[in-house]
Scaffold this active site. Structure first.
Site, mmCIF file in Angstrom:
data_model
loop_
_atom_site.group_PDB
_atom_site.id
_atom_site.type_symbol
_atom_site.label_atom_id
_atom_site.label_comp_id
_atom_site.label_asym_id
_atom_site.label_seq_id
_atom_site.Cartn_x
_atom_site.Cartn_y
_atom_site.Cartn_z
ATOM 1 N N ASP A 112 2.123 8.958 4.074
ATOM 2 C CA ASP A 112 3.310 8.234 4.526
ATOM 3 C C ASP A 112 3.449 8.333 6.040
ATOM 4 O O ASP A 112 3.790 9.386 6.576
ATOM 5 C CB ASP A 112 4.555 8.803 3.856
ATOM 6 C CG ASP A 112 5.795 7.937 4.091
ATOM 7 O OD1 ASP A 112 5.649 6.862 4.715
ATOM 8 O OD2 ASP A 112 6.885 8.314 3.647
ATOM 9 N N ASP A 321 3.286 0.318 9.146
ATOM 10 C CA ASP A 321 3.591 1.248 8.063
ATOM 11 C C ASP A 321 2.521 1.198 6.981
ATOM 12 O O ASP A 321 2.314 0.158 6.366
ATOM 13 C CB ASP A 321 4.962 0.907 7.470
ATOM 14 C CG ASP A 321 5.385 1.867 6.373
ATOM 15 O OD1 ASP A 321 5.069 3.063 6.474
ATOM 16 O OD2 ASP A 321 6.037 1.411 5.422
#
Length: 446
Positions: A112, A321
């Site tokens: 992440d 992301d």
């Protein structure tokens, strides 16, 4: 034997004492596995599931970027003033295998780039989520050490306490309602490179015994964000890079981190381009870039640069992301992109589409028979100093079975921000250089 164990613990404690100040030496190359790997899904099914996760991720990112300090309190996931600061979650896409402890216990952790905490579920567990691995058992590890309240990383956790005598406990919540609580500790982490080489490094991590929400086929999360708790910050990693393969290719994606002084672009099939990384004081975790415009076909769209601007209050802006599949654009921007494709494709919109299919165009049967592939307009993302000219497979799904062309881009709902997702980044070497404060990329055969 007991004496040797005491010596080992003292040595490990000494290493941990200098944890925040030490710099990581060496490079690590690990394989990444997609969360839906091995499920025998068709490409449209892969994309549909990715769309669902992207919607959840978009909602979570919106809470963080535009929530003005929104907090999470309790298992219901409701935001309340004075609760726990939330981080994005809701749809991680890639898993890396590592091990924790002495002797090492295997863990599958979700990668992440949009959060910071490193954590896994631990036994004994008051409330734990389904996961593919056995729970990490700290009692079976000779190198497990709960962090004292005076520990530097303990003070970096926005919501920490000392409910046990001189032991740092933490609470950490994500925008989709996932939450972890437990003891913040130090432990040896083992990363195994694709070459078989093993690297052991000490890290601070959350040992979660009370967890709610979803881990999406993982046993924990490894945060690669920019705040002090992340893997990047704890090891003072200056560069990391990934190369993501298409979901259905069968090839493994790779993650590299360390000094990467020998370079990473040996697999590049085109020029390397660079654009500056930006930072937001309100949202320091995220990797922001400066997007200035979009081209569809041969036409630069009339979208003001302000549509992508990072505002002083932390709203807006463009982040890169790894945990979001679809690229998410502000609603007005996405509508302009759809209109440009509609005008150039000259195809009708598909009626009655499943919302998880996104925006689709219907390819008439006669046109499908006339050629194997409908010409798809090119799409270019214009960043400061760099142009990302995408292969059409990175933004459109050709669903032959239903005779449709579907975007693998979407609008970000009420959010005014833009997220560059991982589908756009497929078969591309991407390098985050935290020393030069640049993001670079090149097409590659991952």
């Amino acid at each position: 034997m007991q004496q040797r164990l005491v010596v080992l613990v003292l040595v490990v404690a000494s290493v941990y004492a200098s944890l925040a100040a030490s710099a990581f030496v060496g490079d690590v190359r690990v394989e990444l596995k997609h969360v839906d790997a091995g499920k025998q899904l068709s490409k449209p099914e892969f994309i549909r599931r990715a769309m669902q996760r992207s919607k959840a991720r978009a909602a979570a990112l919106s809470v963080v970027r535009n929530g003005g300090g929104a907090r999470f309190s309790g298992e219901s996931g409701q935001q309340q003033p004075g609760g726990i600061p939330v981080r994005p979650s809701g749809g991680h896409e890639y898993v890396l295998d590592l091990a924790i402890g002495t002797p090492p216990q295997p863990i599958s952790a979700l990668l992440d780039t949009g959060s910071d905490l490193i954590w896994t579920q631990c036994a004994p567990c008051a409330n734990c989520l389904a996961q593919p691995d056995p729970l990490f058992a700290p009692g079976d590890s000779a190198s497990y050490e709960p962090m004292r309240c005076s520990g530097q990383l303990c003070s970096d956790i926005l919501h920490h306490s000392c409910q046990q005598p001189d032991t740092c406990t933490y609470q950490y919540a994500y925008g989709d309602g996932t939450m972890t609580m437990g003891v913040y500790a130090t432990e040896l982490f083992t990363f195994t490179s694709s070459s078989g080489d093993k690297l052991n490094v000490p890290l601070g991590f959350g040992c979660g015994s009370m967890n709610v929400g979803s881990l999406n086929n993982g046993s924990g999360i490894v945060g690669f964000g920019r705040d002090p708790l992340s893997l990047v910050s704890q090891l003072s990693i200056r560069r990391f890079s990934y190369c993501l393969t298409p979901y259905t290719s069968g090839r493994k994606s790779t993650l590299l981190f360390g000094s990467l002084s020998d370079g990473v672009y040996g697999d590049a099939t085109g020029p390397v381009q660079n654009t500056p990384l930006l930072q937001s004081p309100q949202n320091p975790t995220f990797y922001y870039v400066h997007l200035i415009g979009l081209t569809v076909g041969s036409r630069r769209l009339r979208i003001p640069e302000s549509a992508f601007a990072l505002r002083p209050d932390g709203s807006g802006g463009v982040i890169v992301d790894s945990g979001t599949a679809f690229t998410l654009l502000p609603r007005a921007v996405f509508a302009e992109v759809v209109r440009a494709f509609w005008m150039q494709l000259r195809l009708p919109f598909a009626n009655g589409s499943n919302p998880d299919d996104g925006v689709c165009f219907l390819v008439p049967a006669a046109r499908r028979r006339a050629s194997s592939q409908v010409p798809v307009p090119r799409m270019v993302f214009h960043f400061q100093g760099a142009d990302l000219d995408l292969p059409w497979r990175n933004y459109v799904l050709d669903d032959h079975r239903k005779g449709r062309l579907c975007f693998i881009l979407a609008d970000s709902g009420e959010d005014s921000s833009t997220t560059i997702g991982n589908l756009v980044q497929q078969d591309m070497r991407v390098l985050y250089d935290l020393e030069a404060e640049t993001l670079s990329f090149a097409p590659a055969q991952c």
